[in-house]
Design a protein around this motif. Structure first.
Motif, PDB file in Angstrom:
ATOM      1  N   PHE A  23      15.818  73.438  70.009  1.00 19.85           N
ATOM      2  CA  PHE A  23      14.108  73.765  69.622  1.00 19.85           C
ATOM      3  C   PHE A  23      14.561  74.803  68.301  1.00 19.85           C
ATOM      4  N   GLU A  24      15.214  75.667  68.373  1.00 23.64           N
ATOM      5  CA  GLU A  24      15.023  76.862  67.356  1.00 23.64           C
ATOM      6  C   GLU A  24      15.643  76.032  66.100  1.00 23.64           C
ATOM      7  N   VAL A  25      16.654  75.441  66.029  1.00 21.82           N
ATOM      8  CA  VAL A  25      17.149  74.881  64.941  1.00 21.82           C
ATOM      9  C   VAL A  25      16.211  74.149  64.275  1.00 21.82           C
ATOM     10  N   LEU A  26      15.518  72.919  65.068  1.00 24.23           N
ATOM     11  CA  LEU A  26      14.659  72.129  64.440  1.00 24.23           C
ATOM     12  C   LEU A  26      13.247  72.832  63.874  1.00 24.23           C
ATOM     13  N   CYS A  27      12.842  74.142  64.818  1.00 23.36           N
ATOM     14  CA  CYS A  27      11.904  74.538  64.169  1.00 23.36           C
ATOM     15  C   CYS A  27      12.016  75.265  62.625  1.00 23.36           C
ATOM     16  N   ARG A  28      13.266  75.503  62.490  1.00 23.34           N
ATOM     17  CA  ARG A  28      13.740  76.075  61.315  1.00 23.34           C
ATOM     18  C   ARG A  28      13.719  74.906  60.116  1.00 23.34           C
ATOM     19  N   TYR A  29      14.251  73.976  60.456  1.00 24.06           N
ATOM     20  CA  TYR A  29      14.362  72.723  59.754  1.00 24.06           C
ATOM     21  C   TYR A  29      12.954  71.995  59.343  1.00 24.06           C
ATOM     22  N   TYR A  77      24.283  79.876  66.430  1.00 18.27           N
ATOM     23  CA  TYR A  77      22.773  79.431  66.060  1.00 18.27           C
ATOM     24  C   TYR A  77      22.116  80.607  65.871  1.00 18.27           C
ATOM     25  N   GLN A  78      22.536  81.950  66.485  1.00 23.76           N
ATOM     26  CA  GLN A  78      21.716  82.981  66.305  1.00 23.76           C
ATOM     27  C   GLN A  78      20.522  82.870  67.178  1.00 23.76           C
ATOM     28  N   VAL A  79      20.693  82.429  68.790  1.00 17.03           N
ATOM     29  CA  VAL A  79      19.658  82.401  69.547  1.00 17.03           C
ATOM     30  C   VAL A  79      20.100  83.176  70.514  1.00 17.03           C
ATOM     31  N   PRO A  80      19.194  84.102  71.372  1.00 20.67           N
ATOM     32  CA  PRO A  80      19.817  85.064  72.161  1.00 20.67           C
ATOM     33  C   PRO A  80      19.787  84.691  73.471  1.00 20.67           C
ATOM     34  N   LEU A 203      22.473  67.728  65.229  1.00 19.82           N
ATOM     35  CA  LEU A 203      21.364  67.879  64.423  1.00 19.82           C
ATOM     36  C   LEU A 203      21.998  67.669  63.122  1.00 19.82           C
ATOM     37  N   GLU A 204      23.042  67.951  62.708  1.00 17.08           N
ATOM     38  CA  GLU A 204      23.787  67.798  61.329  1.00 17.08           C
ATOM     39  C   GLU A 204      23.883  66.194  61.266  1.00 17.08           C
ATOM     40  N   LEU A 205      24.097  65.289  62.104  1.00 18.82           N
ATOM     41  CA  LEU A 205      24.289  63.927  62.437  1.00 18.82           C
ATOM     42  C   LEU A 205      23.035  63.419  62.004  1.00 18.82           C
ATOM     43  N   LEU A 206      21.789  64.101  62.735  1.00 25.19           N
ATOM     44  CA  LEU A 206      20.499  63.657  62.438  1.00 25.19           C
ATOM     45  C   LEU A 206      20.157  63.494  61.119  1.00 25.19           C
ATOM     46  N   GLY A 207      20.410  64.734  60.220  1.00 24.74           N
ATOM     47  CA  GLY A 207      19.887  64.989  58.961  1.00 24.74           C
ATOM     48  C   GLY A 207      20.743  63.797  57.938  1.00 24.74           C
ATOM     49  N   SER A 208      21.782  63.638  58.313  1.00 22.54           N
ATOM     50  CA  SER A 208      22.747  62.405  57.668  1.00 22.54           C
ATOM     51  C   SER A 208      21.864  60.989  57.702  1.00 22.54           C
ATOM     52  N   VAL A 209      21.484  60.889  59.147  1.00 20.07           N
ATOM     53  CA  VAL A 209      20.812  59.376  59.360  1.00 20.07           C
ATOM     54  C   VAL A 209      19.493  59.221  58.528  1.00 20.07           C
ATOM     55  N   ILE A 210      18.773  60.490  58.448  1.00 20.45           N
ATOM     56  CA  ILE A 210      17.447  60.387  57.830  1.00 20.45           C
ATOM     57  C   ILE A 210      17.629  60.750  56.405  1.00 20.45           C
ATOM     58  N   GLY A 211      18.689  60.953  55.852  1.00 21.51           N
ATOM     59  CA  GLY A 211      18.816  61.346  54.430  1.00 21.51           C
ATOM     60  C   GLY A 211      18.531  62.836  53.945  1.00 21.51           C
ATOM     61  N   GLU A 212      18.578  63.665  55.140  1.00 22.77           N
ATOM     62  CA  GLU A 212      18.292  65.036  54.746  1.00 22.77           C
ATOM     63  C   GLU A 212      19.691  65.749  54.714  1.00 22.77           C
ATOM     64  N   LYS A 213      19.826  66.996  53.994  1.00 18.89           N
ATOM     65  CA  LYS A 213      20.961  67.867  53.775  1.00 18.89           C
ATOM     66  C   LYS A 213      20.997  68.763  55.076  1.00 18.89           C
ATOM     67  N   TRP A 214      22.031  69.103  55.576  1.00 17.97           N
ATOM     68  CA  TRP A 214      22.513  69.994  56.525  1.00 17.97           C
ATOM     69  C   TRP A 214      22.678  71.238  55.886  1.00 17.97           C
ATOM     70  N   LEU A 215      22.123  72.565  56.092  1.00 17.33           N
ATOM     71  CA  LEU A 215      22.306  73.775  55.244  1.00 17.33           C
ATOM     72  C   LEU A 215      22.940  74.736  56.211  1.00 17.33           C
ATOM     73  N   GLY A 216      23.368  74.418  57.444  1.00 15.08           N
ATOM     74  CA  GLY A 216      23.999  75.323  58.261  1.00 15.08           C
ATOM     75  C   GLY A 216      23.038  75.728  59.593  1.00 15.08           C
ATOM     76  N   PRO A 217      23.176  76.287  60.439  1.00 11.86           N
ATOM     77  CA  PRO A 217      22.474  76.407  61.602  1.00 11.86           C
ATOM     78  C   PRO A 217      21.421  77.743  61.466  1.00 11.86           C
ATOM     79  N   VAL A 218      21.413  78.562  60.456  1.00 13.63           N
ATOM     80  CA  VAL A 218      20.649  79.390  60.078  1.00 13.63           C
ATOM     81  C   VAL A 218      20.456  79.276  58.404  1.00 13.63           C
ATOM     82  N   PRO A 219      19.491  78.164  58.015  1.00 14.40           N
ATOM     83  CA  PRO A 219      19.414  77.801  56.788  1.00 14.40           C
ATOM     84  C   PRO A 219      18.470  78.736  55.890  1.00 14.40           C
TER      85      PRO A 219
END
Length: 226
Positions: A23-29, A77-80, A203-219
């Motif tokens: 949830f937190e990573v997708l909220c960022r992306y 992921y820097q989630v507490p 989520l890195e694989l998700l980005g690859s499938v939809i043609g988006e670049k993974w920039l790390g867990p806290v982009p």
């Protein structure tokens, strides 16, 4: 012409710490990728029952690994999230049906509060190790997320309504139709196909499938255009 945005559905339950991470990573992306992120609060217990899945903590060695895994992922992921062995029993004893019905009522009537309310449930359960099953706890979460006492009380009264119960059941059934067997379940609608991803570490694989670049867990957020 700008490319069409990819619909990404996130099926989650606040009883799942892995759902919080995803949830937190997708909220960022959602602010970086060309996606429309749609939150789909569902009931993990219903998915587990329908698919014959079992809580990972029921297998001692898997539970032992899960404790280490969640701590590592929380740091990455820097989630507490602060998990302990006692949390497994709390999950089994209390469950999340009331909380997920409340979140569903939020989704139906106050969707702008869906993200903060969901987050506060996770914080309360997985960071503060407090109850999320009792009405007083649910009201405390709502206030912490910024709802007024009057708004929170009205939403709490909706929890037992057929409309809310049916909505949560339908969303859970939608997840199962997509092939979900646990949470988080992420479904990307891309090029006329539905792509299911299970877990917070796909989520890195998700980005690859939809043609988006993974920039790390806290982009880093992109610089505003001048």
């Amino acid at each position: 012409m700008a490319a069409a945005r990819t619909l990404v559905e996130l099926f989650y339950d606040v009883v799942s710490p892995y759902s919080w991470l995803g949830f937190e990573v997708l909220c960022r992306y959602q602010h970086i990728w060309n996606i429309d992120l749609r939150f789909r609060p569902a009931f993990l217990g219903g998915i587990m029952q329908a698919t014959g899945n079992k809580p990972p903590a029921m297998l001692p060695k898997r539970a032992e690994y899960l404790l280490k895994d969640i701590k590592r992922l929380g740091k990455y992921y820097q989630v507490p999230v602060q998990i302990s062995a006692d949390d497994f029993q709390r999950v089994l004893d209390k469950g999340s049906l009331g909380a997920m019905r409340f979140i569903t009522a939020i989704d139906m009537t106050q969707p702008r509060f869906l993200e903060p309310v969901s987050r506060e449930f996770w914080i309360r359960f997985w960071s503060q190790h407090e109850d999320i099953s009792q009405p007083t706890s649910i009201l405390a979460v709502a206030r912490q997320a910024g709802l007024s006492s009057e708004q929170a009380q009205k939403l709490l009264e909706m929890v037992s309504s057929p409309a809310v119960k049916n909505r949560l059941k339908e969303t859970t059934e939608d997840a199962i139709k997509y092939g979900a067997f646990g949470m988080p379940a992420v479904v990307a609608h891309f090029n006329g196909e539905q792509h299911l991803f299970f877990g917070s570490d796909r989520l890195e694989l998700l980005g690859s499938v939809i043609g988006e670049k993974w920039l790390g867990p806290v982009p880093s957020l992109p610089s505003p255009k001048m």
